[in-house]
Design a protein around this motif. Structure first.
Motif, PDB file in Angstrom:
ATOM      1  N   ASN A  41       0.817  -1.220   0.000  1.00  0.00           N
ATOM      2  CA  ASN A  41       0.000   0.000   0.000  1.00  0.00           C
ATOM      3  C   ASN A  41       0.852   1.273   0.000  1.00  0.00           C
ATOM      4  OD1 ASN A  41       0.852  -0.450   2.645  1.00  0.00           O
ATOM      5  ND2 ASN A  41      -1.214  -0.752   3.447  1.00  0.00           N
ATOM      6  N   ILE A  42       2.060   1.204   0.533  1.00  0.00           N
ATOM      7  CA  ILE A  42       2.951   2.365   0.503  1.00  0.00           C
ATOM      8  C   ILE A  42       3.437   2.612  -0.918  1.00  0.00           C
ATOM      9  CG2 ILE A  42       5.164   3.295   1.295  1.00  0.00           C
ATOM     10  CD1 ILE A  42       4.682   1.816   3.947  1.00  0.00           C
ATOM     11  N   SER A  43       3.800   1.540  -1.619  1.00  0.00           N
ATOM     12  CA  SER A  43       4.214   1.682  -3.021  1.00  0.00           C
ATOM     13  C   SER A  43       3.052   2.142  -3.890  1.00  0.00           C
ATOM     14  CB  SER A  43       4.750   0.338  -3.537  1.00  0.00           C
ATOM     15  OG  SER A  43       5.916  -0.048  -2.837  1.00  0.00           O
ATOM     16  N   LEU A  44       1.861   1.673  -3.581  1.00  0.00           N
ATOM     17  CA  LEU A  44       0.663   2.095  -4.320  1.00  0.00           C
ATOM     18  C   LEU A  44       0.445   3.590  -4.151  1.00  0.00           C
ATOM     19  CD1 LEU A  44      -1.935   1.199  -5.903  1.00  0.00           C
ATOM     20  CD2 LEU A  44      -3.056   1.050  -3.670  1.00  0.00           C
ATOM     21  N   PHE A  49      -3.455   8.120   2.116  1.00  0.00           N
ATOM     22  CA  PHE A  49      -2.728   8.223   3.377  1.00  0.00           C
ATOM     23  C   PHE A  49      -2.728   6.809   3.954  1.00  0.00           C
ATOM     24  CE2 PHE A  49      -4.357  12.387   2.519  1.00  0.00           C
ATOM     25  CZ  PHE A  49      -3.391  13.276   2.998  1.00  0.00           C
ATOM     26  N   THR A  50      -1.564   6.226   4.154  1.00  0.00           N
ATOM     27  CA  THR A  50      -1.543   4.812   4.507  1.00  0.00           C
ATOM     28  C   THR A  50      -0.813   4.523   5.813  1.00  0.00           C
ATOM     29  OG1 THR A  50      -0.932   2.588   3.754  1.00  0.00           O
ATOM     30  CG2 THR A  50       0.524   4.397   3.112  1.00  0.00           C
ATOM     31  N   ALA A  51      -1.285   3.483   6.488  1.00  0.00           N
ATOM     32  CA  ALA A  51      -0.664   3.016   7.725  1.00  0.00           C
ATOM     33  C   ALA A  51       0.411   1.975   7.458  1.00  0.00           C
ATOM     34  CB  ALA A  51      -1.728   2.426   8.654  1.00  0.00           C
ATOM     35  N   GLY A  52       0.568   1.553   6.194  1.00  0.00           N
ATOM     36  CA  GLY A  52       1.502   0.468   5.929  1.00  0.00           C
ATOM     37  C   GLY A  52       0.999  -0.808   6.581  1.00  0.00           C
ATOM     38  N   LYS A  53       1.863  -1.478   7.348  1.00  0.00           N
ATOM     39  CA  LYS A  53       1.447  -2.657   8.111  1.00  0.00           C
ATOM     40  C   LYS A  53       0.897  -2.217   9.459  1.00  0.00           C
ATOM     41  CE  LYS A  53       4.718  -6.076   6.289  1.00  0.00           C
ATOM     42  NZ  LYS A  53       5.761  -7.072   6.652  1.00  0.00           N
ATOM     43  N   ILE A  54      -0.203  -2.841   9.876  1.00  0.00           N
ATOM     44  CA  ILE A  54      -0.809  -2.485  11.159  1.00  0.00           C
ATOM     45  C   ILE A  54       0.000  -3.053  12.320  1.00  0.00           C
ATOM     46  CG2 ILE A  54      -3.110  -2.329  10.170  1.00  0.00           C
ATOM     47  CD1 ILE A  54      -3.761  -5.025  11.253  1.00  0.00           C
ATOM     48  N   ARG A  97       7.685   2.249  10.769  1.00  0.00           N
ATOM     49  CA  ARG A  97       6.670   2.652   9.798  1.00  0.00           C
ATOM     50  C   ARG A  97       7.000   4.020   9.193  1.00  0.00           C
ATOM     51  NH1 ARG A  97       6.212  -1.250  11.705  1.00  0.00           N
ATOM     52  NH2 ARG A  97       4.836  -2.943  11.104  1.00  0.00           N
ATOM     53  N   TYR A  98       7.569   4.886  10.007  1.00  0.00           N
ATOM     54  CA  TYR A  98       8.042   6.168   9.478  1.00  0.00           C
ATOM     55  C   TYR A  98       9.131   5.920   8.434  1.00  0.00           C
ATOM     56  CZ  TYR A  98      10.661  10.553   9.357  1.00  0.00           C
ATOM     57  OH  TYR A  98      11.326  11.682   8.939  1.00  0.00           O
ATOM     58  N   LYS A  99      10.043   5.047   8.741  1.00  0.00           N
ATOM     59  CA  LYS A  99      11.130   4.706   7.818  1.00  0.00           C
ATOM     60  C   LYS A  99      10.585   4.094   6.530  1.00  0.00           C
ATOM     61  CE  LYS A  99      15.368   1.907   7.580  1.00  0.00           C
ATOM     62  NZ  LYS A  99      16.279   1.003   8.345  1.00  0.00           N
ATOM     63  N   ASN A 100       9.524   3.296   6.651  1.00  0.00           N
ATOM     64  CA  ASN A 100       8.939   2.617   5.490  1.00  0.00           C
ATOM     65  C   ASN A 100       8.173   3.566   4.574  1.00  0.00           C
ATOM     66  OD1 ASN A 100       9.963   0.273   6.553  1.00  0.00           O
ATOM     67  ND2 ASN A 100       7.998  -0.536   7.255  1.00  0.00           N
ATOM     68  N   GLY A 101       7.746   4.723   5.120  1.00  0.00           N
ATOM     69  CA  GLY A 101       6.999   5.675   4.306  1.00  0.00           C
ATOM     70  C   GLY A 101       5.520   5.748   4.614  1.00  0.00           C
ATOM     71  N   ALA A 102       5.103   5.268   5.793  1.00  0.00           N
ATOM     72  CA  ALA A 102       3.695   5.360   6.189  1.00  0.00           C
ATOM     73  C   ALA A 102       3.352   6.804   6.560  1.00  0.00           C
ATOM     74  CB  ALA A 102       3.407   4.433   7.367  1.00  0.00           C
ATOM     75  N   ASP A 103       2.053   7.081   6.660  1.00  0.00           N
ATOM     76  CA  ASP A 103       1.560   8.423   6.982  1.00  0.00           C
ATOM     77  C   ASP A 103       0.878   8.484   8.336  1.00  0.00           C
ATOM     78  OD1 ASP A 103       2.003   9.558   4.201  1.00  0.00           O
ATOM     79  OD2 ASP A 103       0.621   7.917   3.756  1.00  0.00           O
ATOM     80  N   LEU A 104       0.555   7.344   8.906  1.00  0.00           N
ATOM     81  CA  LEU A 104      -0.169   7.256  10.169  1.00  0.00           C
ATOM     82  C   LEU A 104       0.036   5.870  10.732  1.00  0.00           C
ATOM     83  CD1 LEU A 104      -3.565   5.891   9.722  1.00  0.00           C
ATOM     84  CD2 LEU A 104      -2.864   7.276   7.772  1.00  0.00           C
TER      85      LEU A 104
END
Length: 425
Positions: A132-135, A150-155, A197-204
């Motif tokens: 979802n981050i790449s999307l 705006f994505t959470a990446g992995k929960i 998650r911040y490092k991965n590129g998540a937003d929340l």
């Protein structure tokens, strides 16, 4: 001669850029004022709204005019709970072991496009494999069509909790997933997982504060984090500019989540009046996801659609969501529009409008929950959720006035995102 052609190119580019779009609106939803206006012209310059004029105004030569005089126009819709990586089907649990990241990515492209075509120009993706981050990036870069994500990446979950990715696996595959995989069991784990998650590129951040319906685990509602763990998540998230969403069906887990500092409670099925009052006190919002509740109830009646352990949970939780939403709204809890699309088919997000009004929330208030309320939670209140000068030109239209006929929200006929038309009848 070289400089002459350069000048011509620059002048031509400036002329093209200066072209505006004039949208003639039969009716226009003013989400800030909560009013339906008539005979307006929206002037779009580039990717933003320039001005709104009374009557039907014509542009200059070279400008584009869009005729929506027989439609009702409103800001692009915002769904605060979707899962763009997948979609309900009887093979979904097997696909967790057979689909690669590439398979997931190709499927998500279709789901994203369906969501945009349904009028949702912005979404909050609340959990997936990380695709979802790449999307999100691919959409933002214009590589594919879809909503602003705006994505959470992995929960984030606890061991064996609703979001533990190895639930239901055979022993040799269970292993011991940790913060990188979204499984935490301490305050230190919590901090590390947020930072990852911040490092991965998540937003929340999205946590599973209680058990859930569709996980291959017994409980639908037991609390699965301590208050201290949730506080560590929320405090660390704040450092990185994140807000926190909490999946929660059970009441105790909801109270811990609210006390811990989460911004939204997803589902809220077994919420007590005490918890409703806590939500008001802490300025937390309920994201009802009524459509998903109805979907799991329906699918649980189909033999072998879900694994056996899920069926009793779906039959217990699914039918209660709409009634809890009604009680929470009547008690004054803040409501943020969200559907849990993916639990049902993407593109059918508009059904939620009807279920919310059916439960007693006025149509205009529902529209505001899907626009200005959600924009505020995303900290985008100066760019999204309104048809106003300086806002992104995210504009959609339906055939009828939704304050009179809410079912029209299930058939969005015009979609513009950041000044580009994606759908027009």
């Amino acid at each position: 001669m070289k400089y002459f052609y350069t000048l011509i190119f620059l002048l031509s580019s400036a002329f093209i850029f200066a072209q505006d779009t004039y949208i003639h609106c039969g009716k226009l939803i003013d989400t800030k004022a909560g009013k339906v206006l008539s005979k307006k012209t929206i002037i779009v310059s580039g990717n933003t709204i320039s001005t709104i004029e009374n009557g039907y105004i014509s542009g200059k030569k070279g400008d584009t005019t869009i005729d929506l005089k027989d439609k009702t126009v409103m800001p692009g819709l915002i769904d605060m709970h979707v899962h763009l990586e997948g979609e309900t089907n009887p093979k979904a649990y097997l696909q967790r072991y057979t689909d690669s990241e590439a398979d997931i990515a190709y499927g998500s492209v279709n789901f994203a496009q369906k969501t945009l075509m349904a009028g949702f120009t912005t979404v909050r993706d609340l959990g997936g494999s990380g695709v979802n981050i790449s999307l999100k990036k691919a959409i933002a870069q214009g590589k594919i069509e879809g909503p602003r994500v705006f994505t959470a990446g992995k929960i984030l979950s606890s061991t064996g909790g609703h979001g533990d990715p190895t639930n239901g696996s055979k022993r040799s595959l269970i292993g011991d997933p940790g913060p990188k995989d979204g499984v935490i069991n301490s305050i230190e784990d919590a901090k590390k997982a947020v930072r990852q998650r911040y490092k991965n590129g998540a937003d929340l951040i999205k946590i599973t504060a209680t058990g859930g319906v569709l996980s291959v685990a017994k409980s639908s509602s037991n609390p699965q984090f301590t208050v201290e763990e949730i506080k560590a998540i929320c405090e660390t998230a704040k450092d990185y500019g994140f807000h926190v969403a909490a999946h929660a069906h059970g009441d105790e887990g909801m109270q811990r989540a609210i006390l811990g500092g989460v911004k939204t409670i997803e589902h809220g099925t077994l919420m007590s009046e005490k918890t409703m009052d806590l939500m008001k006190q802490y300025n937390a919002y309920l994201v009802p996801t009524i459509t998903a509740g109805k979907e799991v109830t329906e699918k649980a009646a189909i033999k072998n659609y879900y694994p056996e352990i899920i069926v009793p949970k779906a039959l217990e939780i699914g039918p209660k969501i709409q009634n809890t939403f009604k009680k929470a709204y009547d008690r004054g809890v803040g409501i943020a529009f969200g559907t849990d699309a993916g639990v049902f088919k993407h593109g059918q997000n508009g059904k939620e409008f009807g279920f919310m009004t059916e439960a007693g929330m006025p149509a205009m208030a529902v529209l505001q929950s899907a626009t200005i309320t959600n924009a505020k939670i995303l900290n985008m209140q100066d760019q999204l959720g309104q048809i106003a000068p300086g806002f992104f030109a995210d504009i959609v239209a339906v055939n009828d006035d939704p304050t009179q006929k809410i079912s029209t929200m299930e058939d969005v006929v015009f979609v513009m995102k950041e000044g580009k038309v994606y759908k027009k009848q």
